[in-house]
Design an enzyme around this catalytic site. Structure first.
Site, PDB file in Angstrom:
ATOM      1  N   ASP A 173      -4.170 -12.440  28.848  1.00 25.20           N
ATOM      2  CA  ASP A 173      -2.793 -11.929  28.795  1.00 25.20           C
ATOM      3  C   ASP A 173      -2.086 -12.035  30.147  1.00 25.20           C
ATOM      4  OD1 ASP A 173      -3.726 -11.276  26.320  1.00 25.20           O
ATOM      5  OD2 ASP A 173      -3.845  -9.126  26.683  1.00 25.20           O
ATOM      6  N   SER A 174      -2.757 -11.545  31.194  1.00 26.35           N
ATOM      7  CA  SER A 174      -2.065 -11.545  32.491  1.00 26.35           C
ATOM      8  C   SER A 174      -1.878 -12.973  33.003  1.00 26.35           C
ATOM      9  CB  SER A 174      -2.795 -10.675  33.510  1.00 26.35           C
ATOM     10  OG  SER A 174      -4.060 -11.188  33.813  1.00 26.35           O
TER      11      SER A 174
ATOM     12  N   GLU B 204      -1.893  -8.669   4.791  1.00 24.76           N
ATOM     13  CA  GLU B 204      -1.800  -8.984   6.220  1.00 24.76           C
ATOM     14  C   GLU B 204      -3.154  -9.064   6.915  1.00 24.76           C
ATOM     15  OE1 GLU B 204      -1.278  -6.115   4.821  1.00 24.76           O
ATOM     16  OE2 GLU B 204      -1.694  -4.433   6.135  1.00 24.76           O
TER      17      GLU B 204
ATOM     18  N   GLY C 284      -7.392 -12.321  35.654  1.00 25.84           N
ATOM     19  CA  GLY C 284      -8.262 -13.421  35.234  1.00 25.84           C
ATOM     20  C   GLY C 284      -8.409 -13.437  33.723  1.00 25.84           C
ATOM     21  N   GLY C 285      -7.877 -12.426  33.049  1.00 24.87           N
ATOM     22  CA  GLY C 285      -7.902 -12.375  31.586  1.00 24.87           C
ATOM     23  C   GLY C 285      -6.763 -13.207  30.996  1.00 24.87           C
TER      24      GLY C 285
ATOM     25  N   CYS D  87       0.828  -1.206   0.000  1.00 28.16           N
ATOM     26  CA  CYS D  87       0.000   0.000   0.000  1.00 28.16           C
ATOM     27  C   CYS D  87       0.867   1.263   0.000  1.00 28.16           C
ATOM     28  CB  CYS D  87      -0.994  -0.046   1.160  1.00 28.16           C
ATOM     29  SG  CYS D  87      -2.315   1.144   0.958  1.00 28.16           S
ATOM     30  N   TYR D  88       0.957   1.985   1.122  1.00 30.76           N
ATOM     31  CA  TYR D  88       1.848   3.154   1.158  1.00 30.76           C
ATOM     32  C   TYR D  88       3.275   2.731   0.804  1.00 30.76           C
ATOM     33  CZ  TYR D  88       4.162   7.400   2.899  1.00 30.76           C
ATOM     34  OH  TYR D  88       4.899   8.543   2.995  1.00 30.76           O
TER      35      TYR D  88
ATOM     36  N   LYS E 243      -2.320 -11.434  19.881  1.00 26.05           N
ATOM     37  CA  LYS E 243      -3.295 -12.110  20.741  1.00 26.05           C
ATOM     38  C   LYS E 243      -3.431 -13.604  20.410  1.00 26.05           C
ATOM     39  CE  LYS E 243      -6.552 -11.278  23.878  1.00 26.05           C
ATOM     40  NZ  LYS E 243      -6.371 -10.370  25.015  1.00 26.05           N
TER      41      LYS E 243
ATOM     42  N   LYS F 267     -20.098  -0.813  15.668  1.00 18.31           N
ATOM     43  CA  LYS F 267     -19.021   0.134  16.003  1.00 18.31           C
ATOM     44  C   LYS F 267     -18.246   0.402  14.723  1.00 18.31           C
ATOM     45  CE  LYS F 267     -14.726   0.731  18.499  1.00 18.31           C
ATOM     46  NZ  LYS F 267     -13.797   0.266  19.519  1.00 18.31           N
TER      47      LYS F 267
END
Ligand code: XMP
Length: 498
Positions: A203-204, A146, A200-201, A50-51, A354, A490
Site C-alpha cells: 500500500d505505502s 459479493e 516496504g509494503g 441479505c439484511y 487490496k 483463526k
C-alpha cells in the site's frame, strides 16, 4: 458507499440504482437501522442483499421473522424462470444456469412474499432466497453475491448494474491512474509538497509511486528502520524505491532507539505502544527536518500534505450508521499526531480494495515481488519474538524467517499462502547436535490462507517441505534446536502470535 440512514433529499448525486447491503441486525428489532422511506420514491432500481432483502420486504409489509436456525455456509440456489410476460423479473439472473452455488449467512427469513413480489430463486432452506417485484425494478437476494464463496456472484452484481440500472462499466485502471494523478496535481498545486511514511509494503509503495508520478521530488518518502523489520529489509526497500521507482526517499536508521526502548519489555501490547509512539516521534522529527530544508527551496512551497495509504475497507469501516467506527487502525491516524505541522491528508488509494491496489502497482511498474508481498505488521518481528526483544533474538527470528520464506518461494507456494513467518518462542528445549547435548531455542512456523484476514486456516504443507525447512533452520541458524509448525486456525488463534 453511504450509511443506510442517508436522507434521500440530501443525496449528493442522483444514483442509477441502489444496493442495500447486508448487516448484523434484525429488521424487526427496536434499534435496527432503516432506510429513509423516500428511497422508494426515487424511481431507481434497488437490490437488497441479505439484511437488504429483509429491509425491502419489511418496507413492503413487515414479513420478516427469526428463522428456526441460523443458515451459514454453502447452499445450492435454484433459479426460477418466468413466462415471457414476466421475463423482466428474471433479469437479475440473466444468462445464468438454473443452479448455482451460493454463500448464505443469515438468521432471519421472509415469512411470506410481500405483495406484488415473485420468488425468483430458492434453496432447500430458503424458499424466498431471491425475490423480484412485478411492478418495479426491485430485487432481493438472501445469499451474498459479493463474496468469493459465491463463484457466480459477480455476474449477479453485473446484471444488476448493467442490465437493470443501465450503468456503463467504464472504470479502468488506466483511467483511474490518469484521473488520480491529475487530481493530486490540482489538489497539491504547482508548489505544494507532500510527506509520507513508507514501509516496504504494497500500500505505502503504491501510494508513494503514484505521488512520485504526480509531483516528482516534491513528494518526500520517509522509511523509519525500527530494527525489527525483516532481514535486510531497509536496504532492499531503499534500493527498490530509489533506484527502481525513482522515489525521493530518506531512510532513518533508528534501530538502536527502538531496541533500546524495547529492552526488558515482554508484554505484547506494551511492545506495540512503544514501537508506535517511537515511530511517530522519529517520523515527526524527520518531517520537521524535511520541512525546514524544503522551506529553503525557492521553487517549492511548504509541506502542507501528509500521504496516507488508506484503502476502501478502512473507509467502509468509518461509514457506519452509528457514525465513524472507533476501530480504524491506529497507524492510519498519524496525521493528527504531527504536532504543529497542521498537515492535510491526501489518500489516493481510498477508493481501492487490496486487489485493485495490486493492479495499480503493476500498472505503475512496481516489481511483481513487491506487489504480491505478504502483509507485515507495523510492530514487525517484535510481535513474532514472544517475550523480550533483544538484538540476538531479532537475529535468530530474522534468519529463520528468511529461510522459511525462501523455501516457500522456491516451492512456488508464496502466492497461494496469504501470510507466512517464523516466530521465536520464549522457551528452550534440549537436543543433540554433533555429539553434544544442547539447550537452545525453538522456532514456530506459521503459514495461513485467508481472504479477508478476519478468519484464516493454516496451510497444509507436505511433510517433505516441512522437513527441508526444519533441517535448514536448525543447521543454518545459530541458537535454534527445534522447529514446530503451528496448526491453529483463526479463530481461535490470531494470525500473529502476539
Ligand atoms: P491477527 O494477528 O490479528 O492479524 O490475526 C490480522 C492481520 O493484521 C496484521 N497485524 C498487524 N498489523 N500492526 C499492524 O500494522 C499490528 O499491530 C498488527 N497486528 C496484526 C497481521 O500481520 C495480519 O495480517
Amino acid at each position: 458507499m453511504l450509511p443506510c440512514t442517508q436522507k434521500i433529499a440530501e443525496l449528493p448525486f442522483k444514483p442509477k440504482g441502489v444496493i442495500l447491503s447486508g448487516g448484523p441486525y434484525s429488521v424487526y428489532e427496536a434499534n435496527a437501522p432503516h432506510v429513509d422511506p423516500a428511497l422508494f420514491e426515487l424511481g431507481v432500481p434497488i437490490l437488497g442483499i441479505c439484511y437488504g432483502l429483509q429491509e425491502l420486504a419489511w418496507h413492503h409489509g413487515k414479513n420478516v421473522l427469526a428463522g428456526e436456525k441460523h443458515e451459514y455456509g454453502h447452499a445450492y440456489l435454484t433459479i426460477e424462470r418466468h413466462s415471457e410476460s414476466e421475463e423482466h423479473i428474471d433479469r437479475l439472473f440473466k444468462g445464468m444456469e438454473k443452479e448455482m452455488e451460493v454463500w448464505m449467512s443469515h438468521g432471519d427469513k421472509l415469512s411470506k412474499l410481500p405483495d406484488n413480489f415473485h420468488p425468483i430463486a430458492s434453496t432447500s432452506n430458503a424458499p424466498f432466497a431471491g425475490i423480484a417485484s412485478t411492478s418495479k425494478p426491485y430485487f432481493g437476494i438472501q445469499f451474498h453475491p459479493e463474496v468469493t464463496h459465491t463463484p457466480k456472484g459477480k455476474q449477479v452484481i453485473s446484471n444488476f448494474a448493467i442490465e437493470i440500472c443501465k450503468a456503463r462499466p467504464d472504470w479502468t485502471m488506466e483511467k483511474f491512474v490518469d484521473k488520480e494523478i491529475e487530481r493530486i496535481r490540482v489538489m497539491v498545486g504547482k508548489k505544494g509538497q507532500v510527506i509520507g511514511a513508507v514501509s516496504g509494503g504494497v500500500d505505502s509503495t503504491v501510494a508513494a509511486k503514484l505521488m512520485q508520478e504526480a509531483i516528482g521530488d516534491r513528494f518526500h518518502a520517509v522509511l523509519v528502520d525500527n530494527g525489527v523489520m525483516r532481514l535486510d529489509e531497509a536496504r532492499t526497500v531503499k534500493e527498490t524505491l530509489t533506484q527502481h521507482l525513482g522515489i525521493n526517499l530518506t531512510v532513518i536508521d533508528a534501530s538502536d532507539l527502538f531496541l533500546g526502548r524495547l529492552k526488558g519489555i515482554s508484554d505484547p501490547e506494551k511492545k506495540r505502544k512503544i514501537i508506535g509512539n517511537t515511530f511517530i516521534e522519529v517520523f515527526q522529527n524527520q518531517a520537521k527536518e524535511i520541512a525546514k530544508a524544503a522551506a529553503n527551496t525557492p521553487q517549492a512551497g511548504d509541506i502542507e500534505w501528509l500521504l496516507q495509504g488508506t484503502l476502501y475497507p478502512d473507509v467502509i469501516e468509518s461509514v457506519s450508521f452509528k457514525g465513524p467506527s472507533a476501530t480504524i487502525k491506529t497507524h492510519h491516524n498519524v496525521g493528527g499526531l504531527l504536532e504543529g505541522m497542521h498537515l492535510k491528508l491526501i489518500e489516493p488509494l481510498r477508493e481501492l480494495f487490496k486487489d485493485e491496489v495490486r493492479a495499480l502497482g503493476t500498472n505503475l511498474g512496481i516489481p511483481e515481488d513487491l506487489v504480491w508481498r505478504h502483509p507485515f505488521p507495523g510492530p514487525g518481528i517484535a510481535i513474532r519474538i514472544l517475550g523480550e526483544v533483544t538484538p540476538e533474538q531479532v537475529r535468530i527470528a530474522r534468519e529463520a524467517d528468511k529461510i522459511f520464506i525462501d523455501e516457500i518461494q522456491a516451492a512456488g507456494l508464496y502466492r497461494k499462502i496469504s501470510q507466512a513467518f517464523a516466530a521465536l518462542l520464549p522457551v528452550k528445549a534440549v537436543g543433540v547436535m554433533g555429539d553434544k547435548r544442547v539447550h537452545d531455542q525453538v522456532i514456530a512456523l506459521r503459514a495461513v490462507e485467508t481472504i479477508d484476514f478476519m478468519t484464516a486456516d493454516w496451510y497444509p504443507f507436505d511433510g517433505q517441505f516441512l522437513k527441508r525447512v526444519s533441517r535448514r533452520i536448525v543447521n543454518e541458524v545459530n541458537g535454534v534446536v527445534r522447529v514446530l509448525y503451528d496448526v491453529t486456525s483463526k479463530p481461535p488463534g490470531t494470525i500473529e502470535m502476539e
